[in-house]
Design an enzyme around this catalytic site. Sequence first.
Site, PDB file in Angstrom:
ATOM      1  CB  CYS A  82       5.333  -7.017 -12.082  1.00 15.42           C
ATOM      2  SG  CYS A  82       7.062  -7.329 -12.494  1.00 15.42           S
TER       3      CYS A  82
ATOM      4  CB  CYS B  27       9.081  -6.164 -16.110  1.00 15.15           C
ATOM      5  SG  CYS B  27       9.128  -7.663 -15.120  1.00 15.15           S
ATOM      6  CB  SER B  28       4.353  -5.796 -17.309  1.00 13.19           C
ATOM      7  OG  SER B  28       5.001  -6.380 -18.417  1.00 13.19           O
ATOM      8  CB  CYS B  29       5.781 -10.619 -13.772  1.00 12.87           C
ATOM      9  SG  CYS B  29       7.525 -10.569 -14.206  1.00 12.87           S
TER      10      CYS B  29
END
Lengths: 94, 216
Positions: B119, B122-124
């Site tokens: 991602c 962000c950090s999905c």
Amino acid sequence: MTARFSVGDPVRVRAAFPPGHVRTPFFVRGKAGRVTQVLGPYRNPEELAYGRSGEPALPLYRVVFETAELWDGYQGAPQDTTLVDIYENWLEGA
Amino acid sequence: MTHDHDSDRGHDHGPHPYQPDLEAAPLTHYQAMTQAVGELLIEKGVFSADELRAMLEAIDAKSPAAGARMVARAWCDDAFKARLLTDVNKAAEELGIDAGAIPIRAVENTPDVHNVIVCTLCSCYPRLLIGLPPDWYKSRAYRSRTVREPRRVLAEFGTAIPEDVEVRVHDSTADLRYMVLPARPAGTEGWDETALADLVTRDCMIGVSLPKSPGA
């Protein structure tokens, strides 16, 4: 909202740089790809981020790009691909 | 002696640096905001301190076990695999696994295609199926380099992808989450699902690695 694009359609990501919360990564802006999946309607994150309703929902697409076309001097293999989910307001016909 | 414990056990070394306290660094803006909002919601009775604690505990307790069970089932049952590749959340229900409300899709590794998930914004991450993301998944280096030079990143994880295989990078920056359905390792014919699930690691469901080899 009816989806404007179908699977297989060539598309180009708008080369736009608006301020604020945007989910379209910089590295695909202005790049050409192809729709591989129509994912359905999702509320507009650019509105949701500011506490608004995000309606009307936008069609969301999986768009496939040739990785070698995204980067100058890409060192991988020519068949490598990159898939990104992009909302319809960022796509134009190509 | 610079400190006075255990001096008679020959514990005679100089001063050493202490591990810094968690509070040693000042709170960032968002850490302070998070605490403040949490305290306000408790004060206003929206939820209790115990409910907040229990939620954090439940999130921390998530592990890759649920995802591994689904992969192992898919390796043994083609019809289930087809349903998993269509809709992970629905397929999870069949196994009594709650995959949450966010739609998750599985992408399949084949002899011709290796998938890896990132991602970039962000950090999905499909937390309910594979647990909390590792720190490296959230790092700027992983997020930027996986799209720019995926084969080098994979090589740094010890994963060499042959030149004639397509490396397919999935950037999950919107409303869906992705997990990799790795290929079943050779030499596991006749294995049951429990034994197969033991070969399925978090990293192979992110796509930076392959399942463990049988006997490894």
